[in-house]
Design a protein around this motif. Structure first.
Motif, PDB file in Angstrom:
ATOM      1  N   PRO A  45      33.985  17.081  15.281  1.00 37.50           N
ATOM      2  CA  PRO A  45      35.395  17.171  15.659  1.00 37.50           C
ATOM      3  C   PRO A  45      36.298  16.608  14.562  1.00 37.50           C
ATOM      4  O   PRO A  45      35.858  15.858  13.694  1.00 37.50           O
ATOM      5  N   LYS A  46      37.562  16.963  14.629  1.00 36.58           N
ATOM      6  CA  LYS A  46      38.521  16.504  13.633  1.00 36.58           C
ATOM      7  C   LYS A  46      38.772  15.000  13.746  1.00 36.58           C
ATOM      8  O   LYS A  46      38.448  14.366  14.753  1.00 36.58           O
ATOM      9  N   VAL A  47      39.378  14.454  12.697  1.00 41.70           N
ATOM     10  CA  VAL A  47      39.691  13.033  12.637  1.00 41.70           C
ATOM     11  C   VAL A  47      40.512  12.613  13.848  1.00 41.70           C
ATOM     12  O   VAL A  47      41.437  13.313  14.265  1.00 41.70           O
ATOM     13  N   GLN A  48      40.149  11.454  14.395  1.00 41.47           N
ATOM     14  CA  GLN A  48      40.847  10.842  15.518  1.00 41.47           C
ATOM     15  C   GLN A  48      40.727  11.632  16.825  1.00 41.47           C
ATOM     16  O   GLN A  48      41.421  11.333  17.790  1.00 41.47           O
ATOM     17  N   LYS A  49      39.850  12.628  16.863  1.00 40.86           N
ATOM     18  CA  LYS A  49      39.590  13.351  18.108  1.00 40.86           C
ATOM     19  C   LYS A  49      38.355  12.741  18.777  1.00 40.86           C
ATOM     20  O   LYS A  49      37.266  12.722  18.195  1.00 40.86           O
ATOM     21  N   GLU A  50      38.527  12.239  19.988  1.00 34.84           N
ATOM     22  CA  GLU A  50      37.373  11.687  20.686  1.00 34.84           C
ATOM     23  C   GLU A  50      36.386  12.774  21.043  1.00 34.84           C
ATOM     24  O   GLU A  50      35.181  12.545  21.106  1.00 34.84           O
ATOM     25  N   GLN A  51      36.889  13.972  21.273  1.00 39.74           N
ATOM     26  CA  GLN A  51      36.022  15.103  21.539  1.00 39.74           C
ATOM     27  C   GLN A  51      36.752  16.384  21.170  1.00 39.74           C
ATOM     28  O   GLN A  51      37.972  16.421  21.090  1.00 39.74           O
ATOM     29  N   ALA A  52      35.984  17.417  20.896  1.00 39.63           N
ATOM     30  CA  ALA A  52      36.559  18.728  20.628  1.00 39.63           C
ATOM     31  C   ALA A  52      36.746  19.465  21.953  1.00 39.63           C
ATOM     32  O   ALA A  52      35.870  19.405  22.818  1.00 39.63           O
ATOM     33  N   ARG A  53      37.865  20.155  22.103  1.00 38.48           N
ATOM     34  CA  ARG A  53      38.112  20.933  23.313  1.00 38.48           C
ATOM     35  C   ARG A  53      38.106  22.432  23.023  1.00 38.48           C
ATOM     36  O   ARG A  53      38.323  23.240  23.916  1.00 38.48           O
ATOM     37  N   GLY A  54      37.868  22.771  21.769  1.00 41.49           N
ATOM     38  CA  GLY A  54      37.826  24.162  21.359  1.00 41.49           C
ATOM     39  C   GLY A  54      37.632  24.240  19.861  1.00 41.49           C
ATOM     40  O   GLY A  54      37.578  23.212  19.167  1.00 41.49           O
ATOM     41  N   GLU A  55      37.527  25.472  19.337  1.00 44.41           N
ATOM     42  CA  GLU A  55      37.248  25.638  17.920  1.00 44.41           C
ATOM     43  C   GLU A  55      38.340  25.063  17.028  1.00 44.41           C
ATOM     44  O   GLU A  55      38.082  24.678  15.877  1.00 44.41           O
ATOM     45  N   ARG A  56      39.572  24.951  17.540  1.00 39.80           N
ATOM     46  CA  ARG A  56      40.652  24.385  16.735  1.00 39.80           C
ATOM     47  C   ARG A  56      40.464  22.905  16.462  1.00 39.80           C
ATOM     48  O   ARG A  56      41.083  22.345  15.552  1.00 39.80           O
ATOM     49  N   ASP A  57      39.623  22.265  17.257  1.00 38.88           N
ATOM     50  CA  ASP A  57      39.368  20.834  17.080  1.00 38.88           C
ATOM     51  C   ASP A  57      38.158  20.558  16.195  1.00 38.88           C
ATOM     52  O   ASP A  57      37.751  19.410  16.043  1.00 38.88           O
ATOM     53  N   VAL A  58      37.563  21.603  15.612  1.00 45.02           N
ATOM     54  CA  VAL A  58      36.373  21.440  14.775  1.00 45.02           C
ATOM     55  C   VAL A  58      36.784  21.188  13.325  1.00 45.02           C
ATOM     56  O   VAL A  58      37.569  21.943  12.748  1.00 45.02           O
ATOM     57  N   GLU A  59      36.262  20.105  12.762  1.00 43.59           N
ATOM     58  CA  GLU A  59      36.521  19.773  11.359  1.00 43.59           C
ATOM     59  C   GLU A  59      35.532  20.449  10.431  1.00 43.59           C
ATOM     60  O   GLU A  59      35.914  21.014   9.407  1.00 43.59           O
ATOM     61  N   ARG A  60      34.239  20.411  10.798  1.00 45.37           N
ATOM     62  CA  ARG A  60      33.207  21.033   9.970  1.00 45.37           C
ATOM     63  C   ARG A  60      32.095  21.602  10.835  1.00 45.37           C
ATOM     64  O   ARG A  60      31.800  21.080  11.919  1.00 45.37           O
ATOM     65  N   GLN A  99      20.821  30.127  26.644  1.00 47.36           N
ATOM     66  CA  GLN A  99      21.801  31.208  26.534  1.00 47.36           C
ATOM     67  C   GLN A  99      23.056  30.658  25.869  1.00 47.36           C
ATOM     68  O   GLN A  99      23.515  29.578  26.220  1.00 47.36           O
ATOM     69  N   PRO A 100      23.614  31.371  24.888  1.00 45.73           N
ATOM     70  CA  PRO A 100      24.865  30.924  24.272  1.00 45.73           C
ATOM     71  C   PRO A 100      25.962  30.807  25.320  1.00 45.73           C
ATOM     72  O   PRO A 100      26.114  31.676  26.180  1.00 45.73           O
ATOM     73  N   ARG A 101      26.726  29.731  25.215  1.00 48.39           N
ATOM     74  CA  ARG A 101      27.833  29.540  26.150  1.00 48.39           C
ATOM     75  C   ARG A 101      29.122  29.303  25.364  1.00 48.39           C
ATOM     76  O   ARG A 101      29.274  29.829  24.279  1.00 48.39           O
ATOM     77  N   GLN A 102      30.025  28.548  25.926  1.00 53.05           N
ATOM     78  CA  GLN A 102      31.370  28.396  25.360  1.00 53.05           C
ATOM     79  C   GLN A 102      31.333  27.961  23.896  1.00 53.05           C
ATOM     80  O   GLN A 102      31.967  28.571  23.035  1.00 53.05           O
ATOM     81  N   VAL A 103      30.617  26.892  23.598  1.00 52.28           N
ATOM     82  CA  VAL A 103      30.570  26.376  22.231  1.00 52.28           C
ATOM     83  C   VAL A 103      29.935  27.382  21.283  1.00 52.28           C
ATOM     84  O   VAL A 103      30.460  27.667  20.197  1.00 52.28           O
TER      85      VAL A 103
END
Length: 253
Positions: A21-36, A132-136
């Motif tokens: 997840p991106k800096v200072q994000k406690e958790q990712a809530r979607g692909e926009r919150d992914v840093e790497r 099975q692939p899911r949301q993530v």
């Protein structure tokens, strides 16, 4: 035991997917919150781990024959080095003080093969977790199985403006491996040892949804559980530090 059989197989092993997840994000809530977005290859019989960073924070779409850049960030024989890489990080800034980067989250594991097919090479894989692939997995384009044409960029050739690694970051190949390029801009991943050097730049192109049929190989996976998941035993990830819902339930964390 998972098996990969068939002709043209240059290398086989375990494959893992993780995201941070991106800096200072406690958790990712979607692909926009992914840093790497990371892919790790653990080839059979070589006792090494290749940490690969995937551009655009997702695998290229297979159906649309998309293409995407990637590069090898680290190659190590010590899984502990990966735990340090994927763990929670802290750093100081002059304007914002202490900043925290959350630990990476496991998002998939399975088996892979690098296969010679006609006049090119493929990276083919099949997932074991999640079942099975899911949301993530859908957001990161991690399918149940898939195949990508994989090419290695010649470090001596220039990249389009604004793309690629800087000259000091590129792979330093020995002469015998440089010969594989034959002065071309790209070479096949043959031999796979081309991937054993940090700074190796890759191009992945979506090819096949069912690699077994197209490539003539068998991808026989094991049924993995939370207790047997290789991503924890092979990569030595600490379950308490790396949220596991993305891996087992396909839910963002």
């Amino acid at each position: 035991m998972a098996q990969i059989k068939g002709t043209g197989i240059l290398e086989r092993g375990n494959i893992y997917f993780l995201y941070r997840p991106k800096v200072q994000k406690e958790q990712a809530r979607g692909e926009r919150d992914v840093e790497r977005f990371y892919m790790v290859l653990s080839p059979e019989g070589k006792n090494i781990f290749r940490e690969i960073i995937i551009g655009q924070k997702a695998l290229p779409g297979i159906r649309k024959k998309e293409r995407n850049w990637a590069f090898v960030k680290n190659v190590t024989r010590q899984a502990k080095e990966l735990e340090e890489e994927f763990g929670e990080l802290e750093y100081s800034t002059k304007t914002r003080g202490e900043r925290e980067v959350p630990a990476a989250r496991p998002a998939g594991e399975g088996i892979y093969a690098i296969v010679r097919h006609d006049n090119h090479t493929h990276l083919a894989y099949s997932l074991e977790l999640p079942e099975q692939p899911r949301q993530v997995q859908r957001a990161l384009n991690i399918a149940t199985e898939g195949s990508y044409i994989i090419s290695v960029k010649n470090p001596g050739k220039t990249s389009p403006p604004g793309t690629g690694l800087k000259s000091g970051q590129k792979a330093g190949y020995p002469q015998e491996l440089l010969a594989a390029f034959r002065d071309r801009r790209f070479a096949d991943a043959d031999p796979p040892e081309l991937l054993d050097y940090p700074g190796t730049e890759l191009m992945l192109i979506g090819a096949e949804e069912k690699p077994g049929e197209e490539l003539g190989i068998g991808l026989s996976t094991d049924k993995e559980t939370g207790a047997s998941a290789d991503i924890f035993t092979d990569l030595k990830l600490n379950r308490k530090e790396h949220p596991v819902k993305p891996l087992f339930e396909g839910k963002w964390e």
